[in-house]
Design a protein around this motif. Structure first.
Motif, short mmCIF file in Angstrom:
data_model
loop_
_atom_site.label_atom_id
_atom_site.label_comp_id
_atom_site.label_asym_id
_atom_site.label_seq_id
_atom_site.Cartn_x
_atom_site.Cartn_y
_atom_site.Cartn_z
N HIS A 23 25.50 34.97 -18.34
CA HIS A 23 25.69 33.53 -18.46
C HIS A 23 26.61 33.00 -17.37
CE1 HIS A 23 25.17 29.88 -20.81
NE2 HIS A 23 26.42 29.58 -20.53
N CYS A 99 32.19 26.76 -22.98
CA CYS A 99 31.37 26.51 -21.79
C CYS A 99 30.77 25.11 -21.81
CB CYS A 99 30.26 27.55 -21.70
SG CYS A 99 29.15 27.26 -20.31
N CYS A 101 28.35 24.11 -19.48
CA CYS A 101 27.11 24.03 -18.71
C CYS A 101 26.11 23.19 -19.51
CB CYS A 101 26.55 25.42 -18.39
SG CYS A 101 25.67 26.24 -19.73
N CYS A 104 24.81 24.64 -22.81
CA CYS A 104 25.82 24.73 -23.87
C CYS A 104 26.24 23.35 -24.37
CB CYS A 104 27.03 25.50 -23.38
SG CYS A 104 26.68 27.24 -23.04
ZN LIG Z 1 27.03 27.66 -20.87
#
Ligand SMILES: [Zn+2]
Ligand SMILES: [Zn+2]
Length: 116
Positions: A23, A99, A101, A104
């Motif tokens: 990840h 996280c 991103c 997420c």
């Molecule tokens: Zn992520």
């Protein structure tokens, strides 16, 4: 066991971590500062959103930048922010959940940062 394979301070507002499960995680100073795991910040974060402590933490988080980070043993990353706060030891499993991103961020089961 969850381990970072690469930690990069991209600039004073973003940090990327490549985890050993592949990840590619992205973190922003605001979100990590707000979710600082130290006892003081945890108390403020979990207090009433209208309380002074909670509001102050959210306010600091919006302005803060990353200063530096250090690896703590094999379980956590310590982060120092521009407001001088460096008490947070972000355990890998906790950090993983923070996280930011795109994938997420769209997962509502994850810990969310301050609401803008
Ligand atoms: Zn992520
Ligand atoms: Zn803290």
């Amino acid at each position: 066991m969850l381990q970072p394979t690469e930690v990069v301070l991209v600039n004073d507002q973003s940090l990327t971590i490549r985890w050993n499960d592949g990840h590619a995680a992205v973190y922003f100073a605001e979100n990590l500062r707000f979710n600082c795991p130290c006892a003081i910040c945890e108390k403020a974060r979990k207090s009433d959103p209208e309380s002074t402590d909670h509001k102050e933490l959210a306010q600091i988080s919006r302005k803060v930048r990353f200063k530096e980070f250090k690896m703590i043993g094999r379980y956590a990353i310590g982060i120092e922010f521009s407001d001088g706060h460096n008490l947070g030891m972000y355990a890998y499993d906790y950090l993983y959940q923070l996280c930011q991103c795109d994938a997420c961020r769209s997962d509502v089961t994850r810990i969310q940062g301050p609401v803008r």
